[in-house]
Design a protein around this motif. Structure first.
Motif, short mmCIF file in Angstrom:
data_model
loop_
_atom_site.label_atom_id
_atom_site.label_comp_id
_atom_site.label_asym_id
_atom_site.label_seq_id
_atom_site.Cartn_x
_atom_site.Cartn_y
_atom_site.Cartn_z
N ASP A 182 -5.72 -61.87 119.89
CA ASP A 182 -7.09 -61.48 119.53
C ASP A 182 -7.12 -60.07 118.95
O ASP A 182 -7.88 -59.79 118.00
N GLY B 93 -10.55 -58.40 110.89
CA GLY B 93 -11.89 -57.89 111.14
C GLY B 93 -12.69 -58.72 112.13
O GLY B 93 -13.91 -58.65 112.15
N ALA B 94 -12.01 -59.51 112.96
CA ALA B 94 -12.71 -60.28 113.99
C ALA B 94 -13.25 -59.32 115.04
O ALA B 94 -12.75 -58.20 115.19
N PRO B 95 -14.30 -59.73 115.79
CA PRO B 95 -14.82 -58.86 116.85
C PRO B 95 -13.71 -58.53 117.85
O PRO B 95 -13.02 -59.43 118.32
N ALA B 96 -13.53 -57.25 118.16
CA ALA B 96 -12.39 -56.86 118.99
C ALA B 96 -12.65 -57.11 120.46
O ALA B 96 -11.75 -57.48 121.20
N GLY B 97 -13.93 -56.93 120.91
CA GLY B 97 -14.19 -57.02 122.35
C GLY B 97 -13.25 -56.05 123.08
O GLY B 97 -13.02 -54.93 122.62
N ASN B 98 -12.66 -56.51 124.21
CA ASN B 98 -11.73 -55.64 124.91
C ASN B 98 -10.27 -56.01 124.58
O ASN B 98 -9.36 -55.66 125.30
N SER B 99 -10.07 -56.77 123.48
CA SER B 99 -8.73 -57.31 123.24
C SER B 99 -7.69 -56.23 122.95
O SER B 99 -6.57 -56.30 123.44
N ASP C 250 -5.85 -50.04 109.79
CA ASP C 250 -5.93 -51.10 110.80
C ASP C 250 -4.72 -52.02 110.73
O ASP C 250 -4.19 -52.46 111.75
N ALA D 275 -8.41 -58.95 115.34
CA ALA D 275 -9.42 -57.91 115.15
C ALA D 275 -8.92 -56.89 114.12
O ALA D 275 -9.66 -56.47 113.23
#
Lengths: 254, 342
Positions: free
Chosen positions: A211, A219-225, A137, A215
């Protein structure tokens, strides 16, 4: 196509050879971003609330993205100098692939961008930034970052071709790109902005990009970023690369 | 390097076979027009240059010389008109045309942060040579143009003359059959200027065709086989240097009088030495003499016998201004450099 690649490499090499010979440029790559990191971390950081993260963790992806977008200023200033010194005329009179002058410039930026991102990252690690992600990552984040920076090099290439002096090239870049980076999630959470700005910040490519970095690295929520950042980067490249090349074909000595 | 050698090189590097120059004149141009806004930088230029000769394009700043060069080297598209270089059309065969030309100019377009060697190697590789071949060729040229000692120094440390030489050298990397030199000696000191002239002369001896722009009649006179005089974007005269000088007339005699009041008598005494009416300007009687030989002695004798005092006198070779005066009736006008150096 093969000629384009070969010529691009020749021009990229030219732009990298000269780098160690311009100490002022090296300072711009290294000292200036470090200054920004320290300024934000210690001057503003205490006043900005970033729920879930320490401000250093929140800041480093943001400031690295801002910095990478500005890496293209080398292309803007350099191209403009080449124009005013008549070097572009020489290139255009050679039987070389015409887009290679721009492609070589922007490719050389990838190397300098990587250099300055690493300087920032090391600075961040020293003052307390920690990854919360696997090596794949982290590498994916770095790759996305360099791709984003590459697209912005083409934006700066256009600035360098249309303005009348090297100084103007870098200040136009500053005026256009600087606000974009601030009205984004780079330095403060978007939720803290007033409605109008917040709307803008949410569609801003910098927000998607920052964002996405958070992510991939925290490790933040990726959503559609991540997809959003990728699509924005491709779009910027798809618009600015052909426009810059067509502008280059018509470029004249000032 | 010979042209044949160049083709072999390209074959070795796997590049496309370079085109060879086609038969016929090295340059043909008809009715070239290029406007920048309201300014007609060139306004119907016709040219023809035979292979292996030097054409001098002579004119003041802003006459359109650089624009002609830029159109012929495919850097600018003409608004109308047609032109070929080495048989290739500037509009439809730009890529093949660029393999035939070298361009050097008043800007000394080299990368100042690269060394002389790196500059030439870069240009060689952009012409499609391999790195080692380009390097070899660079050393060859650096030695020939007296730059070998400076080969590994950044170009920004070079003197003006050296920089210009490096720029000219860069145009020669691929040994092009057609060379464009845009004011190659403007701003150079007299010694570097003469050195560059000798270089250019040696190139033409090898069969290279040259189009050279210049503001100096003596430069065009020394180097060019034919001279085209350009003014306000138009070719206003075209011929060998001798033909042109005949049209300009002979050398100018200027006699500074001790007493300006003697002007009328002096003019009367000297008028038979010239075909035109002498003029009195700035305290001097000026006339174009029919014969250079003995002109000074004769003028001194005539004025002495009449008891007219002379402060100073001299013969002056015709300059660009004289050419323009003779051809157009007005002196060479230097236009606003900002709008014309395009």
């Amino acid at each position: 196509m093969r000629k384009l690649f070969a010529d691009t490499m020749v021009i990229a090499e030219r732009n990298l050879i000269r780098l160690p010979r311009s100490p002022d440029l090296l300072i711009a790559f290294t000292v200036q971003p470090i200054m920004f990191v320290l300024l934000f971390a210690y001057v503003f950081g205490g006043a900005i609330s970033t729920p879930g993260y320490s401000y250093i963790d929140f800041l480093i992806p943001g400031i690295i993205v801002q910095n990478i977008a500005f890496g293209g200023f080398v292309t803007a200033v350099g191209l403009n100098e080449d124009l005013s010194k008549g070097l572009i005329d020489r290139f255009r009179s050679l039987p070389m692939a015409r887009p290679a002058v721009l492609a070589g410039r922007t490719s050389a930026d990838i190397v300098t961008n990587l250099l300055s991102a690493l300087v920032l990252l090391v600075t961040g690690l020293i003052i307390g930034f920690r990854f919360d992600a696997g090596p794949l990552d982290i590498l994916a984040g770095m790759a996305l970052l360099l791709f984003f920076g590459y697209a912005f090099s083409w934006v700066f290439a256009l600035f360098g071709l249309v303005v009348s002096s090297p100084e103007a090239a870098s200040s136009v870049g500053f005026i256009v790109v600087f606000p974009l980076t601030f009205i984004s999630s780079a330095f403060v959470p978007v939720e803290s902005m007033p409605d109008g700005l917040r709307w803008f910040a949410e569609i801003n490519p910098f927000t998607f990009m920052v964002d996405a970095m958070r992510a991939l690295w925290l490790g933040a929520p990726a959503g559609n970023s991540i997809w959003g950042a990728f699509v924005w980067t491709v779009a910027i490249l798809a618009v600015f690369a052909p426009v810059s090349v067509s502008r280059y074909r018509r470029a004249a000595v000032n | 390097m010979t042209r044949a050698g160049q083709i072999r090189d390209a074959a070795e590097t796997g590049g496309a076979e370079p085109e060879v120059p086609r038969d016929g004149p090295a340059i043909t141009a008809g009715g070239l027009v290029k406007c920048f806004g309201d300014v007609r930088a060139i306004d119907g230029v016709d040219l023809e240059v035979e292979t292996g000769t030097i054409l001098g394009l002579l004119g003041p700043n802003g006459a359109g010389k650089t624009t002609v060069v830029r159109v012929l080297t495919t850097l600018l598209k003409p608004d109308s008109g047609a032109a070929t270089v080495a048989g290739f059309d500037v509009l439809s065969e730009g890529a093949a045309l660029r393999e035939q030309i070298g361009l050097a100019g008043q800007y000394a377009a080299v990368d100042e942060n690269l060394t002389g060697l790196e500059n030439l190697t870069m240009v060689g590789r952009l012409y499609g040579m391999t790195r080692s071949r380009a390097k070899m060729r660079a050393w060859e040229l650096l030695a020939r143009f007296d730059l070998a000692d400076a080969a590994k120094r950044p170009a920004r440390t070079y003197s003006g003359g050296m920089r210009r030489r490096l720029d000219l050298t860069a145009a020669l990397v691929a040994d092009p059959p057609m060379l464009f030199l845009d004011e190659p000696t403007t701003g150079l000191d007299p010694r570097s200027r003469i050195a560059l002239w000798e270089t250019i002369e040696s190139l033409v001896a090898d069969g290279t065709t040259v189009l050279l722009t210049t503001q100096y009649l003596d430069e065009a006179d020394r180097l060019a086989d034919r001279i085209a005089v350009i003014d306000h974007g138009k070719v206003i005269a075209d011929g060998t240097p001798d033909e042109l000088k005949d049209r300009v007339g002979g050398e100018k005699l200027e006699v500074r009088l001790s007493e300006p009041g003697d002007a009328d008598r002096a003019i009367e005494l000297l008028v038979s030495m010239t075909d035109e009416q002498p003029v009195f300007e700035d305290g001097s009687v000026k006339l174009t003499v029919r014969r250079r030989k003995g002109a000074i002695v004769e003028a001194v004798q005539r004025l002495n016998q009449a008891g007219i005092g002379i402060d100073d006198l001299g013969l002056r070779r015709p300059t660009l201004d004289d050419v323009f005066l003779a051809l157009t009736g007005h002196a060479a006008e230097v236009e606003d450099a900002g709008q014309v150096e395009v």
